[in-house]
Design a protein around this motif. Sequence first.
Motif, mmCIF file in Angstrom:
data_model
loop_
_atom_site.group_PDB
_atom_site.id
_atom_site.type_symbol
_atom_site.label_atom_id
_atom_site.label_comp_id
_atom_site.label_asym_id
_atom_site.label_seq_id
_atom_site.Cartn_x
_atom_site.Cartn_y
_atom_site.Cartn_z
ATOM 1 N N ALA A 183 -1.307 2.379 -2.617
ATOM 2 C CA ALA A 183 -1.393 1.093 -3.312
ATOM 3 C C ALA A 183 -0.358 0.113 -2.759
ATOM 4 O O ALA A 183 -0.637 -1.085 -2.594
ATOM 5 N N LYS B 124 -1.565 -1.137 0.665
ATOM 6 C CA LYS B 124 -2.701 -2.043 0.507
ATOM 7 C C LYS B 124 -2.276 -3.414 -0.027
ATOM 8 O O LYS B 124 -2.867 -4.445 0.319
ATOM 9 N N GLU B 125 -1.242 -3.430 -0.866
ATOM 10 C CA GLU B 125 -0.787 -4.699 -1.412
ATOM 11 C C GLU B 125 -0.227 -5.601 -0.320
ATOM 12 O O GLU B 125 -0.390 -6.832 -0.367
ATOM 13 N N GLN C 177 -3.978 -5.689 3.278
ATOM 14 C CA GLN C 177 -5.298 -5.373 2.733
ATOM 15 C C GLN C 177 -6.238 -4.752 3.762
ATOM 16 O O GLN C 177 -7.170 -4.031 3.418
ATOM 17 N N GLU C 178 -6.013 -5.036 5.038
ATOM 18 C CA GLU C 178 -6.937 -4.567 6.069
ATOM 19 C C GLU C 178 -6.662 -3.136 6.509
ATOM 20 O O GLU C 178 -7.435 -2.568 7.281
ATOM 21 N N GLN D 27 -8.775 1.450 -8.622
ATOM 22 C CA GLN D 27 -8.325 0.309 -7.830
ATOM 23 C C GLN D 27 -8.254 0.656 -6.347
ATOM 24 O O GLN D 27 -8.646 -0.140 -5.485
ATOM 25 N N LEU D 28 -7.773 1.848 -6.039
ATOM 26 C CA LEU D 28 -7.696 2.265 -4.637
ATOM 27 C C LEU D 28 -9.084 2.323 -4.010
ATOM 28 O O LEU D 28 -9.300 1.841 -2.884
ATOM 29 N N ALA E 27 -11.713 0.715 -4.981
ATOM 30 C CA ALA E 27 -12.223 -0.653 -4.868
ATOM 31 C C ALA E 27 -11.647 -1.360 -3.649
ATOM 32 O O ALA E 27 -12.293 -2.244 -3.069
ATOM 33 N N ASN E 28 -10.448 -0.955 -3.234
ATOM 34 C CA ASN E 28 -9.797 -1.547 -2.064
ATOM 35 C C ASN E 28 -10.114 -0.808 -0.773
ATOM 36 O O ASN E 28 -9.490 -1.059 0.263
#
Length: 637
Positions: free
Chosen positions: A511, A514-515, A518-519, A545-546, A548-549
Amino acid sequence: MLYSSFRIREMELKNRWIMLAMHTGFAEGNEISEREFAFYEARAKGGAAGITLTLAVNEAGGLKGMHQIGNLSLQSLKELAERIHQYDCKLIVQLFHCGRNESLENHEDRPLVAPSPVPSPIFKAEPKEMSEKALAETIEAFAFAGGFCKSAGVDAIEISASAGYLLSEFLSPNTNLRTDAYGYGTNQGMNFPLEVIHAVRENVGGLPVILKVSGAQMMEGGYELEDTISFCRLASKYIDCVTVTGGWHESPIDQISYHVSKGAYAPFAGAIRKYTALPVIACNRIHDGETAERLLEESLCDLVGTARAFLADPQFANRVEQKELFLPCQGCNRCITSVLKGQEIWCGFNPEVGQEYFENQRRKIATRKEVVVVGGGPAGMEAAKKSAERGFMTTLITEESSLGGQFILAAKPPKKDGISEYVAYMEETLKNLGVQIIFGQKCDADFLLSKKPYFTVIATGSQPSSPAIKGIENGIFANDILSGKVSLPPQSEEGQIVIIGGGVVGLETAAFIKETDQERKIKIIEAKTTFGKDLGALSRPLISQLRANGVQLMADTTADALETGKVFISIGEQKFFLQGDAILLATGAKASEYADLTMPLMDERLSYALVGDAENLGDGGDAIKSAYELFKRLYLA
């Protein structure tokens, strides 16, 4: 607005803070104990305008460790009201019936009852459908409970019709399958709750009556906000105020953890306020003055309700008003998890919850004896706090440049910044207590032996552990990424980050990455069947959330060997390899070495104790609790 007064009927509240109902599990026998008196008095003294006590209306409706109206001494409830009133605080009693929402084990020989025999997805047990006789007796029990509370000098009544407990179960087509006048098909199941509310009003006269509702059920097929508004409008002739929460405990959408934005469900309260013209109390994740003030200014509520802010810091309301640092609720859900398991409530960051009476008996001793605490993490900070509060000259020594230990890393992932606020609060508390803090110095035997302290607390924490995997040196500890000690390489065209370990560290590291990027392509592999087992219910929103990302999660996958840029894995009997721009290790922890300190202390017959990860590996809450328990069981005088 937050510290202006507000009136509900004849009840004048000194400010807008209401301590909401929470089940503590502290009840024993038919008297409110000194332990409970001290718990509630501390919060009244801390500035709450009103404090809500939960009482079951009958035996069938009570949770384990909850007082029941039929068994409770009227005199002890009167005494609680009097004690609360000393601090210009009002006592609100929530009339409660659990319905199907408890385990059979915790409900002992009492049958679980509900509108229909639909099991709870949390507790699984099938409840008994309430007969006409049981329904009539329950209405009578609510009415009697209201009159009982009025006789005891209680200032207001709150009726629980939220969160999936009995009255709210009548309002949902998912749980109310009845075909009689109390079925969902008749007036959307509102008849029974409305009869309860009417009966309570008849028995309490002009006493303020508050109705607690969930703004929406937040479950597929469940009731919506429009339904709740309709219910509140029908009830408005009997009630004076509405407490508005989010969904039910079993809702798939998170309700009260740190994953929920501050004040996220206040719009529910705002809508009910707008369409009923009743004053409302907003709930869910209102744990600071800025959020509370904003909600009031936006006319989303008239009063702000919080339970866990007062759980974490009994002085919460006073400290917010005086613009002082307070011990912030982290939304870690330790409290609700313990309650749902039928255990006493506890706070992961305030180990003194339920110990207020005990603490009131402990007097600060007059001594020049010194205690040395080695380590500035959560266990070390708590140990130094309690040592100084007990009256010892206290020195905390840490090789780090700041306090916090593992909490510095724990605050890095998204939505975890509240941990930094906790560290700041503890640092200020230690300074105010006169604790000498030595930064940037590794404690060694020479330091301890030169001081010859009366007592030494070893709180040296833990460090990441390496699994016995061939080529493990090609991996990078996830903690080194969180701390900034190591930077990730640029992402290659076909590459990805591979994280070995699907516990809290692995998931939160993903997380965190990713924050900031994002790529980034990330894959987490876990040898067990499930991810985030050490997170409990908090794993669900994080994993969602992970995914979804775009983070891929591979369970039942074993890492066999590492090479530069490759992880060789097994899924059952199948062998594969994964390309990896970087391979991160989130494979557990081990206690840091401390024998170089304890052996010389033993040689000199100097007393010491281990706390936190040095004693037993666990999370921050476990570490804090272990340090507190040390100073609770040992009266070092």
